[in-house]
Design a protein around this motif. Structure first.
Motif, PDB file in Angstrom:
ATOM      1  N   ALA A 185     -15.071  48.171 -18.287  1.00  0.00           N
ATOM      2  CA  ALA A 185     -13.835  47.367 -18.371  1.00  0.00           C
ATOM      3  C   ALA A 185     -12.784  47.889 -17.387  1.00  0.00           C
ATOM      4  CB  ALA A 185     -13.288  47.397 -19.793  1.00  0.00           C
ATOM      5  N   VAL A 186     -12.671  49.224 -17.279  1.00  0.00           N
ATOM      6  CA  VAL A 186     -11.713  49.818 -16.341  1.00  0.00           C
ATOM      7  C   VAL A 186     -12.130  49.489 -14.908  1.00  0.00           C
ATOM      8  CG1 VAL A 186     -10.765  51.987 -15.477  1.00  0.00           C
ATOM      9  CG2 VAL A 186     -11.089  51.658 -17.931  1.00  0.00           C
ATOM     10  N   GLN A 187     -13.425  49.595 -14.629  1.00  0.00           N
ATOM     11  CA  GLN A 187     -13.929  49.294 -13.288  1.00  0.00           C
ATOM     12  C   GLN A 187     -13.670  47.831 -12.933  1.00  0.00           C
ATOM     13  OE1 GLN A 187     -18.183  49.318 -12.831  1.00  0.00           O
ATOM     14  NE2 GLN A 187     -18.065  49.408 -10.590  1.00  0.00           N
ATOM     15  N   ALA A 188     -13.934  46.942 -13.875  1.00  0.00           N
ATOM     16  CA  ALA A 188     -13.730  45.508 -13.613  1.00  0.00           C
ATOM     17  C   ALA A 188     -12.246  45.207 -13.384  1.00  0.00           C
ATOM     18  CB  ALA A 188     -14.270  44.684 -14.779  1.00  0.00           C
ATOM     19  N   GLN A 189     -11.375  45.842 -14.167  1.00  0.00           N
ATOM     20  CA  GLN A 189      -9.943  45.589 -13.994  1.00  0.00           C
ATOM     21  C   GLN A 189      -9.439  46.129 -12.652  1.00  0.00           C
ATOM     22  OE1 GLN A 189      -7.508  47.172 -17.120  1.00  0.00           O
ATOM     23  NE2 GLN A 189      -5.744  45.915 -16.533  1.00  0.00           N
ATOM     24  N   LEU A 223      -7.727  45.046  -7.014  1.00  0.00           N
ATOM     25  CA  LEU A 223      -7.907  45.311  -5.582  1.00  0.00           C
ATOM     26  C   LEU A 223      -8.476  44.104  -4.842  1.00  0.00           C
ATOM     27  CD1 LEU A 223      -9.175  48.993  -5.675  1.00  0.00           C
ATOM     28  CD2 LEU A 223      -6.946  48.161  -4.929  1.00  0.00           C
ATOM     29  N   THR A 224      -9.347  43.351  -5.486  1.00  0.00           N
ATOM     30  CA  THR A 224      -9.908  42.148  -4.871  1.00  0.00           C
ATOM     31  C   THR A 224      -8.811  41.107  -4.661  1.00  0.00           C
ATOM     32  OG1 THR A 224     -12.055  42.563  -5.902  1.00  0.00           O
ATOM     33  CG2 THR A 224     -11.652  40.334  -5.110  1.00  0.00           C
ATOM     34  N   GLY A 225      -7.887  41.011  -5.608  1.00  0.00           N
ATOM     35  CA  GLY A 225      -6.762  40.090  -5.463  1.00  0.00           C
ATOM     36  C   GLY A 225      -5.856  40.454  -4.297  1.00  0.00           C
ATOM     37  N   GLU A 226      -5.818  41.708  -3.922  1.00  0.00           N
ATOM     38  CA  GLU A 226      -4.975  42.164  -2.817  1.00  0.00           C
ATOM     39  C   GLU A 226      -5.694  42.147  -1.469  1.00  0.00           C
ATOM     40  OE1 GLU A 226      -1.686  42.829  -2.936  1.00  0.00           O
ATOM     41  OE2 GLU A 226      -1.823  42.133  -4.998  1.00  0.00           O
ATOM     42  N   GLY A 227      -7.012  41.921  -1.470  1.00  0.00           N
ATOM     43  CA  GLY A 227      -7.722  41.818  -0.192  1.00  0.00           C
ATOM     44  C   GLY A 227      -8.977  42.670  -0.076  1.00  0.00           C
ATOM     45  N   ALA A 280      -6.097  51.748  -0.678  1.00  0.00           N
ATOM     46  CA  ALA A 280      -7.381  51.213  -1.127  1.00  0.00           C
ATOM     47  C   ALA A 280      -8.511  52.176  -0.794  1.00  0.00           C
ATOM     48  CB  ALA A 280      -7.636  49.854  -0.494  1.00  0.00           C
ATOM     49  N   LYS A 281      -8.439  52.801   0.377  1.00  0.00           N
ATOM     50  CA  LYS A 281      -9.485  53.762   0.770  1.00  0.00           C
ATOM     51  C   LYS A 281      -9.496  54.968  -0.168  1.00  0.00           C
ATOM     52  CE  LYS A 281     -11.541  55.539   4.936  1.00  0.00           C
ATOM     53  NZ  LYS A 281     -11.471  55.577   6.386  1.00  0.00           N
ATOM     54  N   GLY A 286     -20.305  49.217  -0.201  1.00  0.00           N
ATOM     55  CA  GLY A 286     -19.326  49.254   0.884  1.00  0.00           C
ATOM     56  C   GLY A 286     -18.157  48.333   0.567  1.00  0.00           C
ATOM     57  N   TYR A 287     -17.037  48.571   1.246  1.00  0.00           N
ATOM     58  CA  TYR A 287     -15.832  47.779   0.981  1.00  0.00           C
ATOM     59  C   TYR A 287     -15.130  47.436   2.294  1.00  0.00           C
ATOM     60  CZ  TYR A 287     -16.471  49.442  -3.791  1.00  0.00           C
ATOM     61  OH  TYR A 287     -17.001  49.734  -5.031  1.00  0.00           O
ATOM     62  N   ALA A 288     -14.508  46.274   2.283  1.00  0.00           N
ATOM     63  CA  ALA A 288     -13.665  45.840   3.408  1.00  0.00           C
ATOM     64  C   ALA A 288     -12.295  45.488   2.851  1.00  0.00           C
ATOM     65  CB  ALA A 288     -14.275  44.627   4.104  1.00  0.00           C
ATOM     66  N   TRP A 289     -11.280  45.726   3.654  1.00  0.00           N
ATOM     67  CA  TRP A 289      -9.911  45.408   3.245  1.00  0.00           C
ATOM     68  C   TRP A 289      -9.340  44.390   4.227  1.00  0.00           C
ATOM     69  CZ3 TRP A 289      -7.130  46.298  -0.977  1.00  0.00           C
ATOM     70  CH2 TRP A 289      -5.763  46.078  -0.921  1.00  0.00           C
ATOM     71  N   ASN A 290      -9.136  43.171   3.745  1.00  0.00           N
ATOM     72  CA  ASN A 290      -8.607  42.068   4.571  1.00  0.00           C
ATOM     73  C   ASN A 290      -9.408  41.890   5.862  1.00  0.00           C
ATOM     74  OD1 ASN A 290      -6.506  41.341   2.796  1.00  0.00           O
ATOM     75  ND2 ASN A 290      -5.209  42.954   3.594  1.00  0.00           N
ATOM     76  N   GLY A 291     -10.723  41.895   5.725  1.00  0.00           N
ATOM     77  CA  GLY A 291     -11.602  41.657   6.858  1.00  0.00           C
ATOM     78  C   GLY A 291     -11.933  42.887   7.689  1.00  0.00           C
ATOM     79  N   ARG A 292     -11.303  44.010   7.393  1.00  0.00           N
ATOM     80  CA  ARG A 292     -11.563  45.252   8.122  1.00  0.00           C
ATOM     81  C   ARG A 292     -12.398  46.180   7.250  1.00  0.00           C
ATOM     82  NH1 ARG A 292      -6.439  48.425  10.335  1.00  0.00           N
ATOM     83  NH2 ARG A 292      -7.678  50.272  10.585  1.00  0.00           N
TER      84      ARG A 292
END
Length: 193
Positions: free
Chosen positions: A122-126, A131-135, A99-100, A176-182
């Motif tokens: 459309a590519v960005q949204a997909q 990635l949002t579905g995975e955390g 993800a990073k 900014g982005y977080a992955w599963n709370g991190r």
């Protein structure tokens, strides 16, 4: 006397003497059959007196084996839990690394959309949806309270108030982005007091 009289005496003596049995016949047992039962009964009585101590020793040995089994079972259960937790953490770390690496692609898509390039949104949204579905979680929206754990303040602006209000995000310069709370990357923001 002569030899013939010696032979006749021997024959006469053997008739009156003890009988000699051939070697093939077994001799009868010297003990009677009841004597073995008496010996076994005496040994059983002695064993019955020692039985409580033998039973206590067997119970103590059983309890020791049971304690060992319970200890080994608990250790194995803990080992299994630690292994599962470690494997889960490794999978999560590998996913967060991926993800990073994909944040660069999201930044490029965001820059292209902001410059008006068509077909990229459309590519960005997909990509963002997968990635949002995975955390993955997006950090940094305008007018949210400033949190130094999630935001990196690079600019600030003063408002006409007396400065008693809590700082809020005035503008997001880089998402900014977080992955599963991190937090993978804090949001670069402009803060308003």
């Amino acid at each position: 006397m002569n030899a013939s009289s010696d032979v006749s005496e021997l024959e006469a003596g053997s008739a009156s003497g003890p009988e000699i049995k051939p070697a093939d016949e077994p001799e009868p047992a010297a003990t009677d059959p009841g004597s073995e039962d008496v010996k076994a009964g005496e040994e059983g009585a002695a064993g019955a007196e020692g039985a409580p101590s033998d039973l206590a020793a067997v119970i103590a040995e059983r309890d020791a084996y049971l304690e060992d089994l319970q200890r080994v079972t608990a250790e194995f259960t803990n080992f299994r839990r630690q292994t599962m937790r470690r494997n889960t953490e490794l999978v999560a770390q590998a996913a967060s690394r991926l993800a990073k690496e994909l944040l660069v692609v999201l930044d490029a898509c965001e820059a292209a959309v902001s410059q008006g390039v068509e077909g990229i949104d459309a590519v960005q949204a997909q990509l963002l949806g997968v990635l949002t579905g995975e955390g993955l979680a997006v950090l940094g929206t305008v007018d949210e309270p400033f949190d130094p754990g999630f935001h990196e303040a690079v600019m600030s602006e003063e408002t006409g108030t007396d400065g008693q209000s809590a700082p809020v995000v005035a503008d997001v310069l880089r998402t900014g982005y977080a992955w599963n709370g991190r937090v993978l990357r804090p949001a670069m923001v402009k803060v308003r007091n």
